[in-house]
Design a protein around this motif. Structure first.
Motif, short mmCIF file in Angstrom:
data_model
loop_
_atom_site.label_atom_id
_atom_site.label_comp_id
_atom_site.label_asym_id
_atom_site.label_seq_id
_atom_site.Cartn_x
_atom_site.Cartn_y
_atom_site.Cartn_z
N VAL A 1 -31.56 79.97 65.96
CA VAL A 1 -31.42 78.66 66.59
C VAL A 1 -32.75 77.91 66.64
CG1 VAL A 1 -30.70 77.41 68.66
CG2 VAL A 1 -29.47 79.49 67.96
N LEU A 2 -33.75 78.56 67.22
CA LEU A 2 -35.06 77.91 67.35
C LEU A 2 -35.90 78.02 66.08
CD1 LEU A 2 -36.00 79.05 70.98
CD2 LEU A 2 -34.94 76.90 70.25
N ARG A 3 -35.54 78.97 65.22
CA ARG A 3 -36.24 79.18 63.95
C ARG A 3 -37.74 79.37 64.14
NH1 ARG A 3 -32.76 78.65 59.88
NH2 ARG A 3 -30.84 77.45 60.20
N LYS A 4 -38.07 80.22 65.09
CA LYS A 4 -39.47 80.52 65.35
C LYS A 4 -40.05 81.37 64.23
CE LYS A 4 -39.85 78.49 69.37
NZ LYS A 4 -40.76 77.34 69.57
N GLN A 5 -41.37 81.32 64.11
CA GLN A 5 -42.08 82.05 63.08
C GLN A 5 -43.18 82.90 63.72
OE1 GLN A 5 -41.18 81.90 59.83
NE2 GLN A 5 -39.53 80.46 60.40
N PRO A 6 -43.63 83.94 63.02
CA PRO A 6 -44.76 84.72 63.54
C PRO A 6 -45.95 83.80 63.83
CG PRO A 6 -43.76 85.87 61.70
CD PRO A 6 -43.10 84.52 61.77
N GLY A 7 -46.56 84.01 64.99
CA GLY A 7 -47.67 83.17 65.41
C GLY A 7 -47.27 82.13 66.44
N PHE B 1 -38.25 91.31 72.80
CA PHE B 1 -37.15 90.46 73.21
C PHE B 1 -35.82 91.19 73.01
CE2 PHE B 1 -40.54 87.49 72.32
CZ PHE B 1 -40.42 86.55 73.34
N SER B 2 -34.83 90.81 73.80
CA SER B 2 -33.50 91.42 73.68
C SER B 2 -32.84 91.00 72.37
CB SER B 2 -32.62 90.99 74.86
OG SER B 2 -32.33 89.61 74.78
N ASP B 3 -31.74 91.67 72.02
CA ASP B 3 -31.02 91.33 70.79
C ASP B 3 -30.54 89.88 70.83
OD1 ASP B 3 -31.43 93.92 70.05
OD2 ASP B 3 -29.38 94.60 70.44
N GLU B 4 -30.00 89.47 71.98
CA GLU B 4 -29.50 88.10 72.11
C GLU B 4 -30.63 87.08 71.96
OE1 GLU B 4 -27.16 85.26 75.38
OE2 GLU B 4 -27.48 87.40 75.78
N GLU B 5 -31.76 87.36 72.58
CA GLU B 5 -32.90 86.45 72.48
C GLU B 5 -33.47 86.43 71.07
OE1 GLU B 5 -35.16 88.26 75.54
OE2 GLU B 5 -34.65 86.74 77.04
N SER B 6 -33.46 87.58 70.42
CA SER B 6 -33.95 87.65 69.04
C SER B 6 -33.11 86.76 68.12
CB SER B 6 -33.92 89.10 68.53
OG SER B 6 -34.84 89.91 69.24
N ARG B 7 -31.80 86.81 68.29
CA ARG B 7 -30.93 85.94 67.48
C ARG B 7 -31.21 84.47 67.77
NH1 ARG B 7 -27.22 90.05 68.78
NH2 ARG B 7 -26.44 88.86 70.56
#
Length: 234
Positions: A29-35, A18-24
Motif C-alpha cells: 500500500v505505502l510502497r516503502k523502500q529500504p532507507g 513489523f507484523s505480517d499485516e504491517e509488512s503487507r
C-alpha cells in the motif's frame, strides 16, 4: 511520517520487526523502500522512528534511529457513555473522540440501555486506527462495561447530561479546570429519574449541551469537543 502502533516497544533493542499485516501494508500500500523512515507508537506517549532495512509483504524489519517521549495531556477528558443500540454509532464516537483528544471511555449499563454487550477487541482496534490516523501518541483507555450505579459510586464528582427538565448549567460556561473531568452520557431512552437522582447525590452536576436534543453519540462528542476547547485555552 506514517505512524504505526505497537503496544510494546523495547527501546533498548534497536532491531525492530513489523507484523505480517504491517509488512503487507508497508510494501503493497505505502510502497516503502529500504532507507525510508516510519514512526511507531506504543500509545503510552512513546514515539520511535524506524529506518526500514529489509522489506517484503511477508516480513519487514528496521533499525531504531530516534526516540521521542510525549508527555500526557495536562487535562484529561473522561466520557462514560451507554453503548448505542446500533454499535456503529458508538464506533463513530470512539473514532472522532480519539481524533479530538480523549483520555478515557467507560461503557455504562443503564436502566434504559438497549445494548448490554460490547466487543472490546473490535472497539480497541478502532481506537488504535484513529490514533494512527490523527498522529497522536496516547491511546484512550477503554474500560469494561460497568453498571451505572457501580461506576458513579466509584467517582468523587463529575457531570451528567440528560434531557429531563430542571436547573442545568451550560458545560461551556462552567469551564471546568480540573485535571480530569468525567461526563455521563445516557442511552437512547435517556437516564432514568432514579439514575439522575443517584448521580446528583454523588456529586455529579447536571449540565446542558445546548438547546437541541442530541443523539447519544452526538452528545458525547459535543461534550468531548467542548472540554477540548476549554482545556486548550487554560
Amino acid at each position: 511520517m506514517d505512524l504505526f502502533f505497537h503496544d510494546t516497544i523495547d527501546i533498548k533493542n534497536p532491531a525492530f520487526v513489523f507484523s505480517d499485516e504491517e509488512s503487507r501494508h508497508l510494501s503493497k500500500v505505502l510502497r516503502k523502500q529500504p532507507g525510508d523512515l516510519v514512526a511507531v507508537t506504543d500509545g503510552k506517549g512513546l514515539e520511535v522512528h524506524i529506518q526500514i532495512q529489509n522489506i517484503s509483504s511477508r516480513k519487514t524489519n528496521g533499525h531504531l534511529v530516534e526516540t521521542i517521549v510525549h508527555p500526557a495531556p495536562k487535562h484529561q477528558t473522561h466520557i462514560a457513555i451507554a453503548p448505542t443500540k446500533n454499535i456503529v454509532r458508538l464506533e463513530w464516537f470512539l473514532e472522532k473522540a480519539t481524533e479530538i483528544g480523549i483520555h478515557r471511555i467507560t461503557p455504562l449499563l443503564c436502566q434504559h440501555s438497549e445494548r448490554k454487550v460490547i466487543k472490546s477487541d473490535r472497539l480497541t482496534k478502532i481506537l488504535q486506527a484513529a490514533l494512527k490516523q490523527s498522529q497522536q501518541f496516547h491511546l484512550p483507555q477503554l474500560d469494561d462495561l460497568i453498571s451505572f450505579e457501580t461506576f458513579v459510586a466509584q467517582q468523587k464528582k463529575g457531570y451528567i447530561a440528560h434531557c429531563n427538565t430542571g436547573e442545568k448549567f451550560d458545560l461551556a460556561d462552567l469551564a471546568p479546570t480540573e485535571q480530569s473531568n468525567c461526563i455521563l452520557i445516557g442511552p437512547e431512552g435517556d437516564f432514568s429519574i432514579d439514575e439522575i437522582t443517584f448521580a446528583e447525590k454523588n456529586n455529579f452536576q447536571t449540565i446542558s449541551l445546548g438547546s437541541q436534543r442530541l443523539r447519544t453519540e452526538t452528545a458525547a462528542l459535543v461534550a468531548c469537543h467542548t472540554l477540548s476547547l476549554i482545556h486548550r485555552n487554560i
